[in-house]
Design a protein around this motif. Structure first.
Motif, PDB file in Angstrom:
ATOM      1  N   ALA A 144      -6.698  10.550  -3.148  1.00  0.00           N
ATOM      2  CA  ALA A 144      -5.873  10.731  -3.328  1.00  0.00           C
ATOM      3  C   ALA A 144      -5.433   9.709  -2.139  1.00  0.00           C
ATOM      4  O   ALA A 144      -5.369  10.640  -0.746  1.00  0.00           O
ATOM      5  CB  ALA A 144      -4.145  11.101  -3.845  1.00  0.00           C
ATOM      6  N   VAL A 145      -4.667   8.617  -1.432  1.00  0.00           N
ATOM      7  CA  VAL A 145      -4.032   7.960  -0.567  1.00  0.00           C
ATOM      8  C   VAL A 145      -2.399   7.883  -0.756  1.00  0.00           C
ATOM      9  O   VAL A 145      -2.620   7.779  -1.790  1.00  0.00           O
ATOM     10  CB  VAL A 145      -4.489   6.172  -0.591  1.00  0.00           C
ATOM     11  CG1 VAL A 145      -4.328   6.128   0.518  1.00  0.00           C
ATOM     12  CG2 VAL A 145      -5.553   6.238  -0.970  1.00  0.00           C
ATOM     13  N   ARG A 146      -2.583   9.570   0.171  1.00  0.00           N
ATOM     14  CA  ARG A 146      -1.179  10.577   0.651  1.00  0.00           C
ATOM     15  C   ARG A 146      -0.282   8.929   1.030  1.00  0.00           C
ATOM     16  O   ARG A 146       0.700   9.044   1.116  1.00  0.00           O
ATOM     17  CB  ARG A 146      -1.480  11.615   1.187  1.00  0.00           C
ATOM     18  CG  ARG A 146      -1.754  12.417   0.281  1.00  0.00           C
ATOM     19  CD  ARG A 146      -0.750  12.579  -1.275  1.00  0.00           C
ATOM     20  NE  ARG A 146      -0.079  12.585  -0.995  1.00  0.00           N
ATOM     21  CZ  ARG A 146       0.884  13.732  -0.863  1.00  0.00           C
ATOM     22  NH1 ARG A 146       0.876  14.783  -0.757  1.00  0.00           N
ATOM     23  NH2 ARG A 146       2.277  13.725  -0.590  1.00  0.00           N
ATOM     24  N   ASP A 147      -1.223   8.210   2.257  1.00  0.00           N
ATOM     25  CA  ASP A 147      -0.151   7.223   3.211  1.00  0.00           C
ATOM     26  C   ASP A 147      -0.605   6.058   3.358  1.00  0.00           C
ATOM     27  O   ASP A 147      -2.086   6.271   3.779  1.00  0.00           O
ATOM     28  CB  ASP A 147      -0.043   8.093   4.138  1.00  0.00           C
ATOM     29  CG  ASP A 147       1.976   6.883   4.748  1.00  0.00           C
ATOM     30  OD1 ASP A 147       1.956   6.226   4.427  1.00  0.00           O
ATOM     31  OD2 ASP A 147       2.278   7.619   5.569  1.00  0.00           O
ATOM     32  N   LEU A 148      -0.438   4.518   2.738  1.00  0.00           N
ATOM     33  CA  LEU A 148      -0.899   3.661   3.210  1.00  0.00           C
ATOM     34  C   LEU A 148      -0.244   2.629   4.232  1.00  0.00           C
ATOM     35  O   LEU A 148       0.789   2.646   3.610  1.00  0.00           O
ATOM     36  CB  LEU A 148      -1.501   2.297   2.228  1.00  0.00           C
ATOM     37  CG  LEU A 148      -2.036   1.251   2.363  1.00  0.00           C
ATOM     38  CD1 LEU A 148      -3.143   1.673   3.238  1.00  0.00           C
ATOM     39  CD2 LEU A 148      -2.815   0.719   1.033  1.00  0.00           C
ATOM     40  N   LEU A 149      -0.508   2.872   5.193  1.00  0.00           N
ATOM     41  CA  LEU A 149       0.568   2.232   6.223  1.00  0.00           C
ATOM     42  C   LEU A 149      -0.231   1.123   6.376  1.00  0.00           C
ATOM     43  O   LEU A 149      -1.343   1.018   7.402  1.00  0.00           O
ATOM     44  CB  LEU A 149       1.031   2.960   7.415  1.00  0.00           C
ATOM     45  CG  LEU A 149       1.592   2.715   8.152  1.00  0.00           C
ATOM     46  CD1 LEU A 149       3.492   2.798   7.853  1.00  0.00           C
ATOM     47  CD2 LEU A 149       1.940   3.570   9.860  1.00  0.00           C
ATOM     48  N   LEU A 150       0.543  -0.193   6.113  1.00  0.00           N
ATOM     49  CA  LEU A 150       0.325  -1.883   6.517  1.00  0.00           C
ATOM     50  C   LEU A 150       1.162  -1.844   7.925  1.00  0.00           C
ATOM     51  O   LEU A 150       1.768  -1.933   7.936  1.00  0.00           O
ATOM     52  CB  LEU A 150       0.800  -2.840   5.689  1.00  0.00           C
ATOM     53  CG  LEU A 150       0.309  -2.161   4.440  1.00  0.00           C
ATOM     54  CD1 LEU A 150       0.667  -3.274   3.501  1.00  0.00           C
ATOM     55  CD2 LEU A 150      -1.288  -2.615   4.039  1.00  0.00           C
ATOM     56  N   SER A 164      -7.369  12.150   7.817  1.00  0.00           N
ATOM     57  CA  SER A 164      -6.824  12.731   7.778  1.00  0.00           C
ATOM     58  C   SER A 164      -5.620  13.537   8.422  1.00  0.00           C
ATOM     59  O   SER A 164      -6.401  13.810  10.032  1.00  0.00           O
ATOM     60  CB  SER A 164      -7.349  14.457   6.831  1.00  0.00           C
ATOM     61  OG  SER A 164      -8.048  14.333   8.113  1.00  0.00           O
ATOM     62  N   VAL A 165      -4.814  14.206   7.971  1.00  0.00           N
ATOM     63  CA  VAL A 165      -4.189  15.071   8.586  1.00  0.00           C
ATOM     64  C   VAL A 165      -3.886  16.242   7.555  1.00  0.00           C
ATOM     65  O   VAL A 165      -3.390  15.696   5.791  1.00  0.00           O
ATOM     66  CB  VAL A 165      -2.734  14.059   8.400  1.00  0.00           C
ATOM     67  CG1 VAL A 165      -3.028  13.139   9.348  1.00  0.00           C
ATOM     68  CG2 VAL A 165      -1.916  13.689   7.409  1.00  0.00           C
ATOM     69  N   SER A 166      -2.909  17.316   8.000  1.00  0.00           N
ATOM     70  CA  SER A 166      -2.343  18.265   7.309  1.00  0.00           C
ATOM     71  C   SER A 166      -1.189  17.801   5.829  1.00  0.00           C
ATOM     72  O   SER A 166      -1.049  16.501   6.804  1.00  0.00           O
ATOM     73  CB  SER A 166      -1.449  19.723   7.462  1.00  0.00           C
ATOM     74  OG  SER A 166      -0.709  19.374   8.412  1.00  0.00           O
ATOM     75  N   ALA A 167      -0.832  18.805   5.259  1.00  0.00           N
ATOM     76  CA  ALA A 167       0.558  18.535   4.608  1.00  0.00           C
ATOM     77  C   ALA A 167       1.597  18.354   4.918  1.00  0.00           C
ATOM     78  O   ALA A 167       2.507  17.417   4.925  1.00  0.00           O
ATOM     79  CB  ALA A 167       0.380  19.024   2.942  1.00  0.00           C
ATOM     80  N   LEU A 188       7.680  11.881   3.009  1.00  0.00           N
ATOM     81  CA  LEU A 188       6.084  12.188   2.320  1.00  0.00           C
ATOM     82  C   LEU A 188       5.780  12.863   0.816  1.00  0.00           C
ATOM     83  O   LEU A 188       4.672  13.081   0.345  1.00  0.00           O
ATOM     84  CB  LEU A 188       5.090  11.412   2.354  1.00  0.00           C
ATOM     85  CG  LEU A 188       5.196   9.944   3.044  1.00  0.00           C
ATOM     86  CD1 LEU A 188       3.819   9.102   3.201  1.00  0.00           C
ATOM     87  CD2 LEU A 188       5.169   8.469   1.748  1.00  0.00           C
ATOM     88  N   ARG A 189       6.705  13.812   1.334  1.00  0.00           N
ATOM     89  CA  ARG A 189       6.143  15.886   1.279  1.00  0.00           C
ATOM     90  C   ARG A 189       6.761  16.106   0.010  1.00  0.00           C
ATOM     91  O   ARG A 189       8.236  15.445  -0.466  1.00  0.00           O
ATOM     92  CB  ARG A 189       7.019  16.455   2.599  1.00  0.00           C
ATOM     93  CG  ARG A 189       5.924  16.773   3.587  1.00  0.00           C
ATOM     94  CD  ARG A 189       6.445  17.162   4.695  1.00  0.00           C
ATOM     95  NE  ARG A 189       6.177  16.627   6.108  1.00  0.00           N
ATOM     96  CZ  ARG A 189       7.097  17.182   7.223  1.00  0.00           C
ATOM     97  NH1 ARG A 189       7.941  18.645   6.770  1.00  0.00           N
ATOM     98  NH2 ARG A 189       6.855  16.552   8.239  1.00  0.00           N
TER      99      ARG A 189
END
Length: 623
Positions: free
Chosen positions: A575-581, A521-524, A531-532
């Motif tokens: 909710a997945v806020r960022d999915l980095l492939l 996790s990261v903060s907003a 993505l913000r």
């Protein structure tokens, strides 16, 4: 003679007792005297011959080689100084380890600088322990000297090629003034949650832990070990020390020999290769899957695994699917269903903490996800939507105690409740080299209020306990490991285990590489600017970094992302806020192959994971 049977090492209370005068030197000498012509170590070198070149040492030969190198060390070092081993896998490595101990030095098992992907770790560890001498081989000596060329002259340790020292030098050896409270070696941690630290392992620590392994595996004299594990890792290291106590033998090969042709490992364990002798081994999850996929014998080859009594799997966590694939692949070749032994261990405990009983099949249960995230283990049916698989790590080793505590108060929690695992026993290291404050925080904790039926029974009030940083619980007397305290993903006040999230992600799409997914996790405010949103709260947001699977390098990312987001939302309510492939090789891993989630999170925040960055080294995570 030190002891003929396991019972000879037990006191009147049935606890393991390593007498003060017994050191690793005494165990080797006992074997050299009583069994001098018996095989001690065998190394199969596949670097030049496809079928391998076999090199062997008897106990008598091994004792002479250890004394010869130790005598050379005594000429150029002082007792208690650190001696690092920077040698390739092989018998010279094993000799080097024991030679440092025979010299009265503190051994530091490391690796050849030519080993790819670990240079940063090597510099860190050498800077931490400041060795005065390096043991290596003639073939690696030039590379080792080049590695130290950039160091100031005053900081360059003496480099010694062990294979260039003749046996005759053994006559000059002088027994050092040590006992079993002396530090034998430093075992550096893998660095999965912080920079590597050197655990101080005494002669008593290693002797006790080896006897705990012998008791758990019910090893008889003459049992043979087989290992391809790196000798600088705690499991690989314990495998080469174990024969010293049990008077058995070990067959070794390199990790690359196994990876290239996993059948070599299977054949080395087979009854045909060992005249029917009982065999034990160890391997992580990936090895079981790799062997099942690529290690089957060819038509006409014979393979008999009926003599395998135990293969320790100490992965974090143990994978039910990898065990099933391995068993399904090799049951036709006599592999017992009880062969794989899930266990729990760590460098701070020398290695071995708990394992399944040797006569039991691996135990997998299913627990409710919501209860798990709330700190309870509640069993459900395997086909329940909320079911999460948990593999038992069995029972605590003899003369070792493990309690589940509230990490904030130190109070023991009841069975079924999840908490931090604290350990007590003579197998524990005595601290971290040169880190007094960290040693105090880790190794010298006081247990709070005990449960009416306590897992601390037999440990005196006020005795020290070691906090592991691992989360777990007891059910029906068996220990289950659920994760790491520092890795917990906490969003909207709810706990989520990263492994559970990672498993859901990789099962949602074949486009992800199994075992190469990191959730954190990261903060907003720490999300990438694109993505913000204005609606973001100040709370933590879920990020998943995943390596693309085989054949998916150029696949459309949208279906992969949508499948993972949907599965995480449905099963975890997140909710997945960022999915980095990212490409294969991008996610940071520790030197022992674990996902370094802390380092991955740092790389994500730095932005270095974007733009198809490919990892070139294996950095250790920091706090």
């Amino acid at each position: 003679m030190i002891g003929e049977t396991f019972e000879d090492f037990l006191d009147e209370s049935g606890n393991i007792a390593v007498q003060s005068e017994w050191t690793m030197i005494d165990f080797v000498d006992c074997n050299a005297t009583e069994r001098g012509d018996r095989l001690a170590y065998r190394y199969i070198d596949y670097s030049r011959e496809r079928d391998g070149e076999v090199h062997e040492l008897t106990w008598g030969q091994f004792a002479v080689r250890a004394r010869a190198v130790a005598a050379r060390l005594q000429q150029v070092t002082k007792a208690g100084e650190r001696v690092a081993i920077l040698a390739p896998q092989g018998l010279d490595y094993v000799v080097s380890l024991f030679a440092a101990v025979f010299a009265g030095s503190i051994a530091v098992p490391l690796f050849d600088p030519g080993e790819p992907g670990h240079i940063d770790r090597l510099h860190t560890v050498l800077g931490d322990c400041s060795p005065t001498a390096i043991l290596t081989t003639t073939g690696s000596a030039a590379g080792v000297r080049e590695f130290f060329a950039a160091y100031p002259a005053a900081r360059r340790p003496r480099v010694i090629a062990v294979d260039a020292i003749p046996d005759a030098v053994a006559e000059q050896w002088v027994r050092p003034d040590i006992d079993n409270e002396s530090v034998a070696y430093l075992q550096y941690t893998s660095g999965s949650t912080r920079a590597p630290a050197g655990v101080e392992i005494t002669h008593r620590s290693v002797g006790t832990n080896l006897l705990q392994m012998i008791g758990a595996l019910e090893l008889e004299e003459g049992t043979t070990g087989v290992s391809w594990l790196p000798l600088f890792h705690d499991m690989g290291l314990l495998f080469v020390i174990l024969p010293v106590v049990r008077a058995g033998a070990v067959t070794l090969m390199s990790p690359s020999a196994f990876v290239r042709r996993p059948y070599r490992w299977l054949w080395a364990m087979s009854a045909e290769a060992n005249d029917g002798a009982a065999i034990f081994s160890a391997a992580p999850n990936f090895a079981f899957e790799h062997a099942a996929l690529r290690g089957l014998p060819k038509a006409g080859d014979t393979l008999d695994l009926s003599n395998v009594i135990g293969i320790i799997n100490g992965s974090e966590p143990v994978s039910p699917s990898s065990m099933k694939k391995f068993n399904d692949a090799f049951v036709a070749f006599g592999l017992p269903k009880t062969a794989i032994m899930p266990c729990y261990g760590m460098a701070e405990a020398t290695l071995f903490v708990s394992s399944q009983r040797i006569q039991d099949e691996p135990k997998v249960i299913y627990v409710d996800r919501a209860e798990l995230n709330s700190g309870r283990m509640v069993e459900v049916d395997a086909d329940a939507d909320s079911a999460v698989a948990q593999v038992s790590c069995g029972y605590m080793a003899r003369s070792e105690w493990g309690v589940i505590v509230d990490p904030a108060t130190g109070a023991e929690r009841p069975d079924g409740d999840i908490g931090e695992i604290w350990l007590h026993g003579n197998n524990l290291g005595i601290g971290y080299w040169g880190r007094a404050e960290e040693s105090e925080r880790t190794f010298r904790n006081k247990l709070g209020v005990r449960q009416p039926v306590s897992h601390a029974e037999g440990v005196a009030e006020g005795d020290d306990w070691m906090r592991t940083g691992d989360l777990g619980a007891y059910l029906d007397g068996e220990l289950y490991i659920t994760g790491r305290v520092k890795d917990l993903v906490i969003i909207d006040g709810r706990n989520h285990y990263p492994l559970d999230l990672e498993t859901t992600a990789q099962e949602a799409s074949s486009g992800l590489r199994p075992g190469f997914v990191a959730a954190f996790s990261v903060s907003a405010a720490e999300l990438p600017e694109e993505l913000r949103t204005e609606q973001d709260s100040a709370g933590e947001q879920l990020v998943i970094v995943a390596e693309r699977g085989s054949g998916a390098a150029k696949a459309d990312p949208e279906p992969i992302v949508e499948a993972v987001r949907s599965a995480i939302a449905r099963l975890h309510g997140l909710a997945v806020r960022d999915l980095l492939l990212v490409p294969a090789g991008s996610i940071p891993r520790t030197s022992s192959g674990k996902i370094a989630r802390g380092a991955c999170r740092s790389a994500y925040l730095e932005g270095s994971l974007r733009g198809s960055h490919r990892q070139q080294s294996f950095p250790d995570a920091t706090d």
